[in-house]
Design a protein around this motif. Structure first.
Motif, PDB file in Angstrom:
ATOM      1  N   VAL A 151      61.901  57.946  44.707  1.00 53.21           N
ATOM      2  CA  VAL A 151      62.297  58.412  46.136  1.00 53.21           C
ATOM      3  C   VAL A 151      63.735  59.048  46.458  1.00 53.21           C
ATOM      4  O   VAL A 151      64.065  59.999  47.233  1.00 53.21           O
ATOM      5  N   LYS A 152      64.728  58.882  45.309  1.00 54.85           N
ATOM      6  CA  LYS A 152      66.051  59.484  45.176  1.00 54.85           C
ATOM      7  C   LYS A 152      65.815  60.906  44.886  1.00 54.85           C
ATOM      8  O   LYS A 152      66.324  61.871  45.596  1.00 54.85           O
ATOM      9  N   PHE A 153      64.770  61.159  43.949  1.00 55.15           N
ATOM     10  CA  PHE A 153      64.488  62.312  43.882  1.00 55.15           C
ATOM     11  C   PHE A 153      63.995  63.303  44.918  1.00 55.15           C
ATOM     12  O   PHE A 153      64.229  64.410  45.203  1.00 55.15           O
ATOM     13  N   VAL A 166      76.267  49.626  47.116  1.00 48.80           N
ATOM     14  CA  VAL A 166      75.325  48.750  47.227  1.00 48.80           C
ATOM     15  C   VAL A 166      75.279  47.797  46.024  1.00 48.80           C
ATOM     16  O   VAL A 166      74.733  46.693  46.436  1.00 48.80           O
ATOM     17  N   GLU A 167      75.757  48.024  44.670  1.00 48.01           N
ATOM     18  CA  GLU A 167      75.742  46.951  43.661  1.00 48.01           C
ATOM     19  C   GLU A 167      76.471  45.887  44.207  1.00 48.01           C
ATOM     20  O   GLU A 167      76.246  44.802  43.906  1.00 48.01           O
ATOM     21  N   GLU A 168      77.790  46.287  44.785  1.00 48.08           N
ATOM     22  CA  GLU A 168      78.615  45.077  45.156  1.00 48.08           C
ATOM     23  C   GLU A 168      77.973  44.112  46.147  1.00 48.08           C
ATOM     24  O   GLU A 168      78.064  42.675  46.129  1.00 48.08           O
ATOM     25  N   VAL A 204      62.070  50.849  49.680  1.00 44.46           N
ATOM     26  CA  VAL A 204      62.326  50.494  48.373  1.00 44.46           C
ATOM     27  C   VAL A 204      63.394  49.335  48.120  1.00 44.46           C
ATOM     28  O   VAL A 204      63.251  48.404  47.310  1.00 44.46           O
ATOM     29  N   ARG A 205      64.461  49.487  48.638  1.00 44.15           N
ATOM     30  CA  ARG A 205      65.540  48.604  48.592  1.00 44.15           C
ATOM     31  C   ARG A 205      65.027  47.135  49.325  1.00 44.15           C
ATOM     32  O   ARG A 205      65.559  46.060  48.992  1.00 44.15           O
ATOM     33  N   ASP A 206      64.344  47.092  50.263  1.00 45.16           N
ATOM     34  CA  ASP A 206      63.678  46.167  50.980  1.00 45.16           C
ATOM     35  C   ASP A 206      63.167  45.327  49.988  1.00 45.16           C
ATOM     36  O   ASP A 206      63.079  44.085  49.827  1.00 45.16           O
ATOM     37  N   THR A 255      73.811  56.245  41.083  1.00 43.49           N
ATOM     38  CA  THR A 255      74.679  55.130  41.175  1.00 43.49           C
ATOM     39  C   THR A 255      75.291  54.833  42.815  1.00 43.49           C
ATOM     40  O   THR A 255      75.868  55.866  42.955  1.00 43.49           O
ATOM     41  N   PHE A 256      75.095  53.970  43.339  1.00 45.21           N
ATOM     42  CA  PHE A 256      75.673  53.470  44.644  1.00 45.21           C
ATOM     43  C   PHE A 256      76.513  52.150  44.280  1.00 45.21           C
ATOM     44  O   PHE A 256      75.914  51.036  44.391  1.00 45.21           O
ATOM     45  N   GLU A 257      77.723  52.409  44.014  1.00 46.53           N
ATOM     46  CA  GLU A 257      78.652  51.098  43.875  1.00 46.53           C
ATOM     47  C   GLU A 257      78.530  50.228  45.026  1.00 46.53           C
ATOM     48  O   GLU A 257      78.577  49.019  44.706  1.00 46.53           O
TER      49      GLU A 257
HETATM   50  C1  LIG Z   1      68.414  50.517  42.761  1.00 47.04           C
HETATM   51  C2  LIG Z   1      69.397  51.276  43.309  1.00 47.04           C
HETATM   52  O1  LIG Z   1      70.010  52.331  42.335  1.00 47.04           O
HETATM   53  C3  LIG Z   1      71.276  51.977  41.792  1.00 47.04           C
HETATM   54  C4  LIG Z   1      71.006  50.207  41.082  1.00 47.04           C
HETATM   55  C5  LIG Z   1      71.073  49.491  41.908  1.00 47.04           C
HETATM   56  C6  LIG Z   1      70.536  47.969  41.539  1.00 47.04           C
HETATM   57  O2  LIG Z   1      69.829  47.980  40.438  1.00 47.04           O
HETATM   58  O3  LIG Z   1      70.470  47.235  42.650  1.00 47.04           O
HETATM   59  C7  LIG Z   1      71.919  49.531  42.958  1.00 47.04           C
HETATM   60  C8  LIG Z   1      72.478  50.701  43.562  1.00 47.04           C
HETATM   61  C9  LIG Z   1      72.368  51.929  42.577  1.00 47.04           C
HETATM   62  O4  LIG Z   1      73.796  51.974  42.084  1.00 47.04           O
HETATM   63  C10 LIG Z   1      69.517  51.767  44.642  1.00 47.04           C
HETATM   64  O5  LIG Z   1      70.177  52.701  44.809  1.00 47.04           O
HETATM   65  O6  LIG Z   1      69.201  50.688  45.437  1.00 47.04           O
END
Ligand SMILES: C=C(O[C@@H]1C=C(C(=O)O)C=C[C@H]1O)C(=O)O
Length: 262
Positions: A170-172, A200-202, A20-22, A196-198
């Motif tokens: 997928v997180k659930f 990842v956001e950075e 999903v992140r890809d 929230t994964f800070e």
């Molecule tokens: C999308 C996600 O969930 C949250 C939102 C994010 C985003 O919008 O990019 C990044 C990290 C998480 O805080 C993730 O975990 O990838």
């Protein structure tokens, strides 16, 4: 083989947080390119005037951008766009049914996802806050092309933000026991903390700025040196993600999780 961007072609079981992140990472490319296209044009305020706009359109009252988006969505609905659970219309009321044979997308999401649409919020920040930062003031007369490139931006941003449904699913699935108590208590703050994964956001903020530098540089055959001029301002793309795209993605995630046990 060509890599595709559509995760719903995966069955729900193959879907992982990494896959999903890809998809979110690939969607960054679409967003940055769409911004580069829109930034070619001036702000072009006649595109957005709700009344007394430069041309009154028979049978329609409102701005050229509303006309353009509504009519485009009408056509795209007939062509089947909104059958895909990744797609959400900005004007979902009164859309015609699809005229094409249905495709069976894998059932990944809880049905409640269909009721989540934050496009009003996207419309609001995009036109009222973001666009004046993205574009040079003034008027170059290209109103229809301007509206067309706005629609490309809006659709790319909307798809990314509503992808929060898949992220939340997928997180659930990865940790139902962590999420269930907060869902039963309908505790938004607890859900927000869990998802929230800070770090990842950075990374996202840094990567999109780098993409803006890479995709937005002038490519010339004679020199490899960039003059430090980019077609879209890299810090502005980071800010778009920081202030609007990521918070709204997380809002979609929370809204989805609140309904996940219904
Ligand atoms: C999308 C996600 O969930 C949250 C939102 C994010 C985003 O919008 O990019 C990044 C990290 C998480 O805080 C993730 O975990 O990838």
């Amino acid at each position: 083989m060509e890599k595709t961007d559509g995760n719903v072609s995966e069955s729900g079981n193959e879907m992982t947080l990494d896959s999903v992140r890809d998809s979110l990472i690939r969607q960054e490319d679409s967003i940055v390119f769409s911004l580069i296209e829109r930034a070619k044009f001036r702000f072009n305020s006649p595109t957005y005037q709700e009344s007394n706009h430069y041309a009154s359109i028979p049978g329609f009252s409102g701005s050229l951008i509303r006309f353009f988006v509504k009519e485009s969505e009408f056509l795209q609905a007939k062509a089947g766009r909104y059958q895909n659970p990744e797609e959400h219309a900005f004007f979902p009321d009164e859309l015609p049914p699809s005229s094409v044979p249905p495709h069976t997308f894998p059932l990944v999401l809880h049905p409640a996802a269909a009721s989540i649409n934050v496009n009003n919020k996207i419309w609001d920040f995009y036109f009222n806050k973001f666009l004046p930062l993205l574009t040079v003031p003034g008027d170059d007369g290209n109103y229809a092309t301007t509206a067309s490139s706005d629609l490309a931006c809006l659709q790319a941003i909307s798809r990314r933000i509503h992808y929060g449904n898949f992220v939340a699913e997928v997180k659930f699935r990865d940790a139902p026991h962590d999420y269930e108590p907060a869902i039963r208590a309908q505790d938004r703050d607890a859900l927000m903390k869990l998802l929230t994964f800070e770090a990842v956001e950075e990374m996202v903020k840094k990567r999109v700025a780098k993409k803006a530098m890479t995709f937005g540089q002038e490519v010339s055959l004679n020199s490899t040196e960039s003059k430090g001029e980019y077609k879209v301002d890299p810090p502005l793309v980071s800010r778009l993600y920081d202030e609007w795209i990521m918070p709204l993605t997380k809002l979609v995630e929370v809204e989805y999780l609140l309904r996940r046990l219904d």
